[in-house]
Enzyme design. Structure first.
Site, mmCIF file in Angstrom:
data_model
loop_
_atom_site.group_PDB
_atom_site.id
_atom_site.type_symbol
_atom_site.label_atom_id
_atom_site.label_comp_id
_atom_site.label_asym_id
_atom_site.label_seq_id
_atom_site.Cartn_x
_atom_site.Cartn_y
_atom_site.Cartn_z
ATOM 1 N N ARG A 147 45.747 36.279 39.479
ATOM 2 C CA ARG A 147 44.265 37.006 39.428
ATOM 3 C C ARG A 147 44.662 38.564 38.270
ATOM 4 O O ARG A 147 43.774 39.150 37.377
ATOM 5 C CB ARG A 147 44.800 38.001 40.576
ATOM 6 C CG ARG A 147 43.247 38.971 40.590
ATOM 7 C CD ARG A 147 43.103 39.358 42.560
ATOM 8 N NE ARG A 147 43.292 40.816 42.693
ATOM 9 C CZ ARG A 147 41.687 40.421 42.929
ATOM 10 N NH1 ARG A 147 40.531 39.247 42.262
ATOM 11 N NH2 ARG A 147 41.068 41.426 42.052
ATOM 12 N N ARG B 205 38.454 39.011 46.414
ATOM 13 C CA ARG B 205 39.101 39.746 46.164
ATOM 14 C C ARG B 205 38.190 40.506 44.421
ATOM 15 O O ARG B 205 37.824 40.068 44.068
ATOM 16 C CB ARG B 205 40.523 39.091 45.194
ATOM 17 C CG ARG B 205 41.029 38.770 46.165
ATOM 18 C CD ARG B 205 41.873 39.574 46.956
ATOM 19 N NE ARG B 205 43.312 39.986 46.294
ATOM 20 C CZ ARG B 205 44.615 39.623 44.984
ATOM 21 N NH1 ARG B 205 44.939 38.910 45.872
ATOM 22 N NH2 ARG B 205 45.306 40.871 45.088
ATOM 23 N N CYS C 152 40.910 34.820 46.534
ATOM 24 C CA CYS C 152 41.524 33.904 46.390
ATOM 25 C C CYS C 152 42.126 33.338 48.072
ATOM 26 O O CYS C 152 40.989 33.160 48.620
ATOM 27 C CB CYS C 152 43.108 34.975 46.313
ATOM 28 S SG CYS C 152 43.008 36.040 48.320
ATOM 29 N N LYS D 64 57.451 41.238 39.580
ATOM 30 C CA LYS D 64 55.951 40.219 38.526
ATOM 31 C C LYS D 64 55.246 41.501 38.957
ATOM 32 O O LYS D 64 54.841 41.335 37.469
ATOM 33 C CB LYS D 64 55.825 39.246 39.159
ATOM 34 C CG LYS D 64 54.959 39.221 40.439
ATOM 35 C CD LYS D 64 54.536 37.618 40.994
ATOM 36 C CE LYS D 64 54.187 37.583 42.535
ATOM 37 N NZ LYS D 64 52.600 38.552 42.018
ATOM 38 N N ASN D 65 54.743 42.044 39.721
ATOM 39 C CA ASN D 65 54.128 43.117 39.668
ATOM 40 C C ASN D 65 53.870 44.013 38.970
ATOM 41 O O ASN D 65 52.598 44.814 38.221
ATOM 42 C CB ASN D 65 53.536 43.094 41.283
ATOM 43 C CG ASN D 65 52.839 42.031 41.485
ATOM 44 O OD1 ASN D 65 52.810 41.446 41.124
ATOM 45 N ND2 ASN D 65 52.470 42.475 43.678
ATOM 46 N N VAL E 83 36.185 42.653 41.573
ATOM 47 C CA VAL E 83 36.602 43.501 40.800
ATOM 48 C C VAL E 83 35.671 44.654 40.099
ATOM 49 O O VAL E 83 35.372 45.258 38.502
ATOM 50 C CB VAL E 83 37.192 42.725 39.360
ATOM 51 C CG1 VAL E 83 37.929 41.881 39.449
ATOM 52 C CG2 VAL E 83 35.716 41.689 39.141
ATOM 53 N N ARG F 105 55.656 31.339 42.677
ATOM 54 C CA ARG F 105 55.262 32.469 42.257
ATOM 55 C C ARG F 105 55.885 34.458 42.253
ATOM 56 O O ARG F 105 55.894 34.235 41.025
ATOM 57 C CB ARG F 105 53.708 32.416 42.440
ATOM 58 C CG ARG F 105 52.925 31.558 42.753
ATOM 59 C CD ARG F 105 50.963 31.771 42.877
ATOM 60 N NE ARG F 105 50.904 33.131 42.323
ATOM 61 C CZ ARG F 105 49.627 33.153 42.458
ATOM 62 N NH1 ARG F 105 48.891 33.029 43.688
ATOM 63 N NH2 ARG F 105 49.629 34.774 41.951
ATOM 64 N N ASP G 124 51.442 44.094 51.414
ATOM 65 C CA ASP G 124 52.130 42.375 50.667
ATOM 66 C C ASP G 124 53.636 42.575 51.748
ATOM 67 O O ASP G 124 54.057 41.767 51.579
ATOM 68 C CB ASP G 124 53.312 43.064 49.071
ATOM 69 C CG ASP G 124 51.744 42.431 48.192
ATOM 70 O OD1 ASP G 124 52.156 42.999 47.481
ATOM 71 O OD2 ASP G 124 50.489 42.612 49.174
HETATM 72 C C1 EPZ Z 1 47.644 44.330 43.740
HETATM 73 O O1 EPZ Z 1 46.234 43.383 43.636
HETATM 74 C C2 EPZ Z 1 48.332 43.196 44.242
HETATM 75 N N1 EPZ Z 1 48.712 42.421 42.715
HETATM 76 C C3 EPZ Z 1 48.891 42.291 45.461
HETATM 77 O O2 EPZ Z 1 49.893 41.914 45.191
HETATM 78 C C4 EPZ Z 1 48.291 43.336 46.739
HETATM 79 O O3 EPZ Z 1 48.907 43.456 47.378
HETATM 80 C C5 EPZ Z 1 47.237 45.069 46.055
HETATM 81 O O4 EPZ Z 1 47.648 45.047 44.834
HETATM 82 C C6 EPZ Z 1 47.289 45.713 47.164
HETATM 83 O O5 EPZ Z 1 48.356 46.775 46.953
HETATM 84 C C7 EPZ Z 1 49.096 42.539 41.592
HETATM 85 O O6 EPZ Z 1 49.871 43.507 41.472
HETATM 86 C C8 EPZ Z 1 49.241 41.092 40.641
HETATM 87 P P1 EPZ Z 1 43.738 46.403 44.455
HETATM 88 P P2 EPZ Z 1 45.259 43.923 43.314
HETATM 89 O O7 EPZ Z 1 42.759 45.998 43.531
HETATM 90 O O8 EPZ Z 1 44.983 44.747 41.817
HETATM 91 C C9 EPZ Z 1 39.739 45.926 46.587
HETATM 92 C C10 EPZ Z 1 51.210 39.974 45.864
HETATM 93 O O9 EPZ Z 1 51.105 39.327 46.832
HETATM 94 N N2 EPZ Z 1 39.409 46.270 45.575
HETATM 95 O O10 EPZ Z 1 44.464 47.743 45.133
HETATM 96 O O11 EPZ Z 1 43.711 43.004 43.391
HETATM 97 C C11 EPZ Z 1 40.520 45.519 47.522
HETATM 98 O O12 EPZ Z 1 39.672 43.880 47.524
HETATM 99 C C12 EPZ Z 1 49.796 40.213 45.203
HETATM 100 O O13 EPZ Z 1 51.945 40.046 45.247
HETATM 101 C C13 EPZ Z 1 37.500 46.077 45.297
HETATM 102 O O14 EPZ Z 1 36.745 46.388 46.561
HETATM 103 O O15 EPZ Z 1 44.737 44.657 44.665
HETATM 104 C C14 EPZ Z 1 41.275 45.778 47.755
HETATM 105 O O16 EPZ Z 1 40.461 45.533 49.650
HETATM 106 C C15 EPZ Z 1 48.781 40.471 46.478
HETATM 107 N N3 EPZ Z 1 36.695 46.147 43.796
HETATM 108 C C16 EPZ Z 1 41.699 46.716 47.726
HETATM 109 O O17 EPZ Z 1 40.334 47.553 47.101
HETATM 110 C C17 EPZ Z 1 37.541 46.297 42.718
HETATM 111 O O18 EPZ Z 1 37.122 46.242 42.493
HETATM 112 C C18 EPZ Z 1 43.118 46.853 47.246
HETATM 113 O O19 EPZ Z 1 43.275 46.238 45.725
HETATM 114 C C19 EPZ Z 1 39.352 46.504 42.976
HETATM 115 C C20 EPZ Z 1 39.727 45.887 44.657
#
Ligand code: EPZ
Length: 426
Positions: free
Chosen positions: A94, A123, A118, A22-23, A125, A401, A309
Site C-alpha cells: 500500500r 483502506r 487489505c 519500514k514504515n 485514499v 513483510r 499496529d
Molecule cells: C499507516 O497506514 C501504516 N502503514 C499502518 O501500518 C498503520 O496501521 C496506519 O498508518 C495507522 O497508524 C504504513 O505506514 C505503511 P492512515 P495508512 O491513512 O497511512 C482512514 C502496518 O501494520 N483514511 O493513517 O494507510 C483509514 O481508513 C500498517 O505496518 C481515510 O478514511 O493509515 C483509517 O481508518 C498497517 N481516508 C484512518 O484514516 C484516507 O484517504 C487512518 O489511516 C486515508 C485514511
C-alpha cells in the site's frame, strides 16, 4: 510457502536488538525522487515491503542499490523518466501509493494504481485525492489508476484539513508540495514519528516546512532539493511487540536495545500499568515479567495515542492477564482477524463492533493457526510461545513483510521456533 513450528511455554531471557522501521523508511525512499542528487538511507531493514518499494522506484528509472548486509539503501533519481507505479506492485504494498505525491511533486505528472483493500477491510485514499485536488492538482480515475497532473507542472497552494487524521495522506501531501510553487497548509496532520522523520529529512534536503510534530504543517514550496545521507529510525512497533513478548511468561526477563523509548507514546505509559518491572536506559528498555500480569484495557488512537499496529499483540498478552480487559480499535474498526485464530489456541475472547473483550488468565494449547496480516501474524507467534505444546503458524510470508530476522531474534532469547516449508496446500 513457509510456516513456523513453535514449541511453547518457554521463558525469554537476553537481549533483542531492534531493526530499522519500514514504515519510517518508505516515505523517505519516496522523498528521494524529489531531489536532484542521490540519497543514502542507513538502517533500512531487509524486509519484503522494502524490496517491493525498491522495485517500484526502479520502474521509474531511478537507480536503487541496497547494501543488504549493512542495511544501507542508495537511491539516485537522475534518470527517472517513467512516471508510473503499476497495479502489480501497488496492490502488494500500500505504501507504494506515496509515489503519487512524489512524482506529482517532482515532475508534475503521475499515473499510480489505486492500492485497493487489505486483509481487514477497505483502506480508502479519498483524503489523499481530495487534498491534492485542493492544492490544484487535476486528479482523474481511469481503469483502477489515479492520473495526476499539476497545471504548469507545479501545484499552486491552498489549505486542507484531514478528517480523520491520516499518516499516508499527510505523507503524500508533503511529498506533493515541498517542491511546488505555492504556500500550503495541512491541518489535523498526522504526528507519527514516521511523519516527523520525513519532515526532518525534507528540511535537510532544503524544504521549507513549519510546525513539524504538530497537527498543522505549513509548507513553502522551493525550486530545488538535494539528496541527503540520513539514519532511519528504529521500529517502534517491533519494540512494542518484543516488550509484550517479554512479559507473557512469568520467568521472562529481556533487554530491548537500539530503540527510541520516547517514540512509544501512550503505549509505554499503559505498559507500565501491567505490574511488570520496566526500566528505560537511553536506547535500551529492560523488561522483567511479573508473577501476575494486571489486566489493562486499551483504546487505539492517532499518535501519541495507543497505536493500532500494537492492538493485536496487546490482545494476545491480555489472555495471560489475571482478569477481564478490552481492546477497542478506533482507527480500523474491523482489525480482528487474529481473534478466531487465538480462540483456536484456547483464548476466551468475544468481539462486539470495534471492541474485543478478553477473559484472562487462560492457558493456551498448541494448534495449527493461520496468519492473515502482518500484525495479526505476530500476535499468533506471541500466543504460540506461551501455549503448551506445539503450534504451527501458517502463511508467515505476512511476517516477512514487517519483522526482520524474527525467528533468529526470538530463538536467541530462548524461544523454540523452527521455519519449515509448508507442504500443505492453503
Ligand atoms: C499507516 O497506514 C501504516 N502503514 C499502518 O501500518 C498503520 O496501521 C496506519 O498508518 C495507522 O497508524 C504504513 O505506514 C505503511 P492512515 P495508512 O491513512 O497511512 C482512514 C502496518 O501494520 N483514511 O493513517 O494507510 C483509514 O481508513 C500498517 O505496518 C481515510 O478514511 O493509515 C483509517 O481508518 C498497517 N481516508 C484512518 O484514516 C484516507 O484517504 C487512518 O489511516 C486515508 C485514511
Amino acid at each position: 510457502m513457509d510456516k513456523f513450528i513453535i514449541k511453547g511455554n518457554t521463558p525469554l531471557q537476553g537481549e533483542i536488538p531492534i531493526s530499522g522501521s519500514k514504515n519510517a523508511a518508505m516515505p523517505v525512499m519516496a522523498a528521494a525522487l524529489l531531489a536532484d542528487s542521490p540519497t543514502v538511507i542507513h538502517a533500512v531493514p531487509q524486509l519484503e515491503d522494502i524490496y517491493t518499494f525498491n522495485n517500484v522506484l526502479r520502474i521509474t528509472g531511478a537507480q536503487v542499490d541496497f547494501d543488504e548486509s549493512n542495511n544501507i539503501l542508495t537511491i539516485d533519481p537522475s534518470h527517472v523518466t517513467h512516471l508510473e507505479a503499476p497495479y502489480e506492485l501497488v496492490r502488494k504494498m500500500r505504501a507504494s501509493f506515496y509515489m503519487l505525491g512524489a512524482l506529482l511533486g517532482r515532475y508534475g505528472r503521475a499515473k499510480v494504481s489505486l492500492p485497493g483493500g487489505c486483509a481487514w477491510g477497505p483502506r480508502p485514499v479519498d483524503l489523499h485525492l481530495k487534498g491534492l485536488r485542493t492544492f490544484g492538482a487535476e486528479i482523474e480515475l481511469d481503469n483502477g489508476y489515479v492520473i495526476g497532473n499539476a497545471p504548469d507542472g507545479k501545484l499552486q497552494g491552498g489549505s486542507f484539513r484531514l478528517d480523520p487524521s491520516s499518516v499516508g495522506a499527510t505523507i503524500n501531501l508533503l511529498l506533493a508540495t515541498v517542491r511546488s510553487k505555492g504556500q500550503f497548509k495541512i491541518e489535523n496532520a498526522a504526528r507519527e514519528p514516521d511523519v516527523v522523520q520525513l519532515c526532518n529529512v525534507l528540511q535537510k534536503m532544503g524544504a521549507q516546512i513549519e510546525g513539524v510534530g504538530t497537527k498543522t504543517l505549513a509548507i513553502d514550496g522551493v525550486d530545488q532539493l538535494e539528496g541527503v545521507e540520513v539514519q532511519n529510525a528504529p521500529d517502534r512497533i517491533e519494540t512494542g511487540t518484543f516488550m509484550i513478548a517479554g512479559v507473557m511468561h512469568p520467568e521472562s526477563e529481556i533487554t530491548i536495545t537500539q530503540t527510541r523509548p520516547d517514540e512509544l507514546g501512550d503505549f509505554l505509559d499503559t505498559f507500565k500499568n501491567l505490574n511488570a518491572d520496566t526500566r528505560i536506559d537511553g536506547s535500551k528498555i529492560h523488561v522483567k515479567a511479573p508473577s501476575t500480569l494486571h489486566p489493562e484495557s486499551i483504546e487505539t488512537a492517532v499518535y501519541p495515542g495507543f497505536p493500532t499496529d500494537l492492538q493485536a499483540q496487546w490482545t494476545t498478552m491480555m489472555t495471560q492477564a489475571e482478569g477481564a480487559s478490552s481492546v477497542t480499535d478506533h482507527i480500523y474498526n474491523d482489525r480482528f482477524n487474529h481473534i478466531p485464530e487465538l480462540v483456536r489456541l484456547g483464548a476466551s475472547i468475544t468481539v462486539n463492533g470495534n471492541t474485543a473483550r478478553i477473559q484472562g488468565k487462560t492457558p493456551l494449547q498448541g494448534a495449527t493457526v493461520m496468519s492473515t496480516d502482518l500484525r495479526a501474524s505476530v500476535s499468533l507467534v506471541l500466543a504460540a510461545m506461551i501455549a503448551n505444546g506445539e503450534t504451527h503458524v501458517k502463511r508467515i510470508y505476512h511476517l516477512d513483510r514487517g519483522y526482520e530476522d524474527l525467528e533468529q531474534k526470538l530463538t536467541n532469547v530462548g524461544a523454540e521456533i523452527q521455519r519449515v516449508q509448508d507442504t500443505e496446500q492453503p
